[in-house]
Design an enzyme around this catalytic site. Structure first.
Site, mmCIF file in Angstrom:
data_model
loop_
_atom_site.group_PDB
_atom_site.id
_atom_site.type_symbol
_atom_site.label_atom_id
_atom_site.label_comp_id
_atom_site.label_asym_id
_atom_site.label_seq_id
_atom_site.Cartn_x
_atom_site.Cartn_y
_atom_site.Cartn_z
ATOM 1 N N HIS A 5 0.785 -1.235 0.000
ATOM 2 C CA HIS A 5 0.000 0.000 0.000
ATOM 3 C C HIS A 5 0.816 1.283 0.000
ATOM 4 O O HIS A 5 0.256 2.379 0.059
ATOM 5 C CB HIS A 5 -0.954 0.013 1.207
ATOM 6 C CG HIS A 5 -1.821 -1.197 1.262
ATOM 7 N ND1 HIS A 5 -1.483 -2.307 1.990
ATOM 8 C CD2 HIS A 5 -2.986 -1.485 0.629
ATOM 9 C CE1 HIS A 5 -2.415 -3.238 1.829
ATOM 10 N NE2 HIS A 5 -3.332 -2.767 1.006
ATOM 11 N N GLY A 21 -6.243 11.823 8.675
ATOM 12 C CA GLY A 21 -7.061 10.873 7.927
ATOM 13 C C GLY A 21 -7.123 11.233 6.454
ATOM 14 O O GLY A 21 -7.028 10.372 5.576
ATOM 15 N N ARG A 25 -5.146 16.777 3.531
ATOM 16 C CA ARG A 25 -4.587 17.470 4.700
ATOM 17 C C ARG A 25 -3.082 17.188 4.793
ATOM 18 O O ARG A 25 -2.315 18.040 5.225
ATOM 19 C CB ARG A 25 -5.262 17.008 5.982
ATOM 20 C CG ARG A 25 -6.728 17.334 6.058
ATOM 21 C CD ARG A 25 -6.949 18.747 6.525
ATOM 22 N NE ARG A 25 -8.307 18.952 6.943
ATOM 23 C CZ ARG A 25 -8.933 20.130 6.963
ATOM 24 N NH1 ARG A 25 -8.314 21.208 6.575
ATOM 25 N NH2 ARG A 25 -10.163 20.226 7.360
ATOM 26 N N ARG A 44 -3.361 4.780 -4.341
ATOM 27 C CA ARG A 44 -4.772 4.959 -3.952
ATOM 28 C C ARG A 44 -5.085 6.382 -3.529
ATOM 29 O O ARG A 44 -6.013 6.614 -2.746
ATOM 30 C CB ARG A 44 -5.160 4.024 -2.797
ATOM 31 C CG ARG A 44 -5.199 2.576 -3.186
ATOM 32 C CD ARG A 44 -5.472 1.713 -1.953
ATOM 33 N NE ARG A 44 -5.371 0.317 -2.328
ATOM 34 C CZ ARG A 44 -6.376 -0.540 -2.292
ATOM 35 N NH1 ARG A 44 -7.555 -0.163 -1.876
ATOM 36 N NH2 ARG A 44 -6.201 -1.780 -2.665
ATOM 37 N N ARG A 88 -1.385 10.623 15.202
ATOM 38 C CA ARG A 88 -2.627 10.894 14.462
ATOM 39 C C ARG A 88 -3.053 12.322 14.724
ATOM 40 O O ARG A 88 -3.052 12.784 15.874
ATOM 41 C CB ARG A 88 -3.717 9.910 14.907
ATOM 42 C CG ARG A 88 -5.123 10.384 14.610
ATOM 43 C CD ARG A 88 -6.133 9.278 14.556
ATOM 44 N NE ARG A 88 -7.499 9.757 14.674
ATOM 45 C CZ ARG A 88 -8.159 10.456 13.736
ATOM 46 N NH1 ARG A 88 -7.569 10.775 12.590
ATOM 47 N NH2 ARG A 88 -9.401 10.848 13.938
ATOM 48 N N GLY A 90 -6.451 14.494 13.817
ATOM 49 C CA GLY A 90 -7.756 14.286 13.188
ATOM 50 C C GLY A 90 -8.846 15.116 13.830
ATOM 51 O O GLY A 90 -8.595 15.989 14.651
ATOM 52 N N SER A 91 -10.069 14.805 13.428
ATOM 53 C CA SER A 91 -11.214 15.515 13.985
ATOM 54 C C SER A 91 -12.043 14.527 14.810
ATOM 55 O O SER A 91 -11.858 13.303 14.708
ATOM 56 C CB SER A 91 -12.064 16.122 12.865
ATOM 57 O OG SER A 91 -12.512 15.097 12.023
ATOM 58 N N GLU A 190 -14.307 9.307 17.603
ATOM 59 C CA GLU A 190 -13.560 9.401 16.337
ATOM 60 C C GLU A 190 -13.431 7.978 15.806
ATOM 61 O O GLU A 190 -14.140 7.093 16.279
ATOM 62 C CB GLU A 190 -12.228 10.134 16.540
ATOM 63 C CG GLU A 190 -11.333 9.525 17.599
ATOM 64 C CD GLU A 190 -10.457 8.417 17.094
ATOM 65 O OE1 GLU A 190 -9.588 8.680 16.268
ATOM 66 O OE2 GLU A 190 -10.606 7.235 17.550
ATOM 67 N N MET A 191 -12.574 7.733 14.833
ATOM 68 C CA MET A 191 -12.632 6.419 14.196
ATOM 69 C C MET A 191 -11.282 5.684 14.023
ATOM 70 O O MET A 191 -11.242 4.671 13.328
ATOM 71 C CB MET A 191 -13.329 6.544 12.826
ATOM 72 C CG MET A 191 -14.774 7.009 12.947
ATOM 73 S SD MET A 191 -15.645 7.036 11.386
ATOM 74 C CE MET A 191 -15.801 5.278 11.063
ATOM 75 N N GLU A 192 -10.197 6.187 14.615
ATOM 76 C CA GLU A 192 -8.899 5.555 14.324
ATOM 77 C C GLU A 192 -7.967 5.306 15.520
ATOM 78 O O GLU A 192 -7.114 4.423 15.449
ATOM 79 C CB GLU A 192 -8.107 6.403 13.299
ATOM 80 C CG GLU A 192 -8.668 6.417 11.890
ATOM 81 C CD GLU A 192 -9.779 7.448 11.712
ATOM 82 O OE1 GLU A 192 -9.896 8.343 12.581
ATOM 83 O OE2 GLU A 192 -10.555 7.365 10.737
ATOM 84 N N SER A 214 -14.728 18.875 15.847
ATOM 85 C CA SER A 214 -15.319 19.469 14.636
ATOM 86 C C SER A 214 -16.839 19.444 14.682
ATOM 87 O O SER A 214 -17.494 20.171 13.953
ATOM 88 C CB SER A 214 -14.845 18.709 13.397
ATOM 89 O OG SER A 214 -15.293 17.359 13.457
ATOM 90 N N ASP A 215 -17.407 18.586 15.542
ATOM 91 C CA ASP A 215 -18.857 18.600 15.694
ATOM 92 C C ASP A 215 -19.222 18.179 17.115
ATOM 93 O O ASP A 215 -18.397 17.614 17.829
ATOM 94 C CB ASP A 215 -19.569 17.750 14.634
ATOM 95 C CG ASP A 215 -18.949 16.398 14.437
ATOM 96 O OD1 ASP A 215 -17.931 16.302 13.736
ATOM 97 O OD2 ASP A 215 -19.460 15.444 15.018
ATOM 98 N N ARG A 228 -12.660 24.583 10.495
ATOM 99 C CA ARG A 228 -11.956 23.284 10.578
ATOM 100 C C ARG A 228 -10.496 23.459 10.167
ATOM 101 O O ARG A 228 -9.599 22.864 10.756
ATOM 102 C CB ARG A 228 -12.607 22.259 9.652
ATOM 103 C CG ARG A 228 -13.906 21.715 10.172
ATOM 104 C CD ARG A 228 -14.520 20.814 9.131
ATOM 105 N NE ARG A 228 -13.911 19.513 9.109
ATOM 106 C CZ ARG A 228 -14.523 18.382 9.455
ATOM 107 N NH1 ARG A 228 -15.773 18.424 9.856
ATOM 108 N NH2 ARG A 228 -13.911 17.244 9.405
HETATM 109 N N1 HPA Z 1 -18.335 10.009 14.698
HETATM 110 C C1 HPA Z 1 -17.198 9.405 14.382
HETATM 111 N N2 HPA Z 1 -16.121 10.073 14.020
HETATM 112 C C2 HPA Z 1 -16.173 11.406 13.984
HETATM 113 C C3 HPA Z 1 -17.328 12.088 14.305
HETATM 114 C C4 HPA Z 1 -18.472 11.339 14.686
HETATM 115 O O1 HPA Z 1 -19.527 11.887 14.993
HETATM 116 N N3 HPA Z 1 -17.060 13.400 14.138
HETATM 117 C C5 HPA Z 1 -15.788 13.523 13.745
HETATM 118 N N4 HPA Z 1 -15.243 12.304 13.651
#
Ligand code: HPA
Length: 249
Positions: A5, A21, A25, A44, A88, A90-91, A190-192, A214-215, A228
């Site tokens: 990869h 991510g 960026r 990719r 990492r 990220g947001s 978040e996701m990572e 970010s939210d 952001r």
């Molecule tokens: N969920 C998962 N990951 C995120 C979110 C969320 O609401 N906002 C920013 N990253």
């Protein structure tokens, strides 16, 4: 040399790598913050660059979204390019009422619904934690970067250190589950991060994570794209200061 990869020659990455991510960026960090950055991989569309930050060689590469994606890139960076420090940037979405949009969260641990790390501990629950010393460097640098971005010391963002939830899903998260996560000391979702910490533990390297809010899930509010970018820039400077310092130790 090339991995499944990453298509980059041996030695193409610095020992310390920032991991946003979004590959665009990574390009922004390379173009706007690093000196002499060169693109070293683009398979990719996952862009990677190496340049210098205040005299120290550093790299930045996108990871894509989610635990499987960051796990692949982090593993290949460590195994094939001898990377030692992974940060990492990220947001995240706030889960707690006392966390505000724009706040900067330095992750001290990550709970998760991903099953990946259970493989590391015979099916038990893995404590997904970052490297302590690298995290201390990130906290110190984040406090300095936030203060520098707001020299008047106004009601700017806070730097928070705490637990987050690494989710395998972005959509379909039941609000009552998110509330319970907030009530059990999770600052944000978040996701990572948990995946990155699992790879770092397996491979014997240091990892940390710094996130911008970010939210806000409770308030149903989010930053504009311009806001952001400002938050991302502050966080990237903090992470660069931290890894440049770590590389010099
Ligand atoms: N969920 C998962 N990951 C995120 C979110 C969320 O609401 N906002 C920013 N990253």
């Amino acid at each position: 040399m090339s991995t499944p990869h990453i298509a980059a020659p041996a030695g193409a990455f610095a020992p310390s790598v920032l991991l946003p991510g979004d590959p665009l960026r990574a390009r922004w960090v390379a173009n706007e913050l690093l000196s002499g950055a060169v693109e070293v991989t683009s398979i990719r569309g996952i862009l990677g660059y190496t340049g210098t930050w205040e005299g120290s060689e550093v790299s930045v590469m996108g990871t894509g979204m989610g635990v499987p994606s960051i796990s692949i890139y982090a593993t290949e960076l460590v195994r094939h390019y001898e990377v030692e420090n992974l940060v990492r940037i990220g947001s995240c979405g706030a889960l707690s009422d006392d966390v505000a949009l724009r706040d900067v969260i330095v992750v001290s641990g990550a709970s998760t619904d991903s099953g990946v790390n259970r493989r590391l501990v015979a099916g038990y629950d893995f404590a997904a934690t970052p490297d302590f010393h690298l995290t201390c460097a990130v906290v110190e640098a984040a406090e300095a970067a936030v203060a520098a971005a707001d020299p008047a010391g106004g009601p700017g963002p806070s730097v928070r250190v705490g637990r987050v939830f690494t989710s395998d899903t972005f959509y379909g998260q039941p609000p009552e589950e998110m509330q319970r996560l907030g009530a059990t000391g999770h600052l944000a979702v978040e996701m990572e991060a948990a995946g990155l910490f699992g790879v770092a533990a397996t491979e014997g390297v240091a990892a940390a994570a710094i996130l911008t809010v970010s939210d806000h899930l409770g308030e149903d509010t989010h930053l504009s794209p311009e806001e952001r970018q400002v938050g991302f820039s502050t966080m990237a400077v903090a992470a660069l200061d931290a890894i440049a310092g770590a590389a010099l130790r």
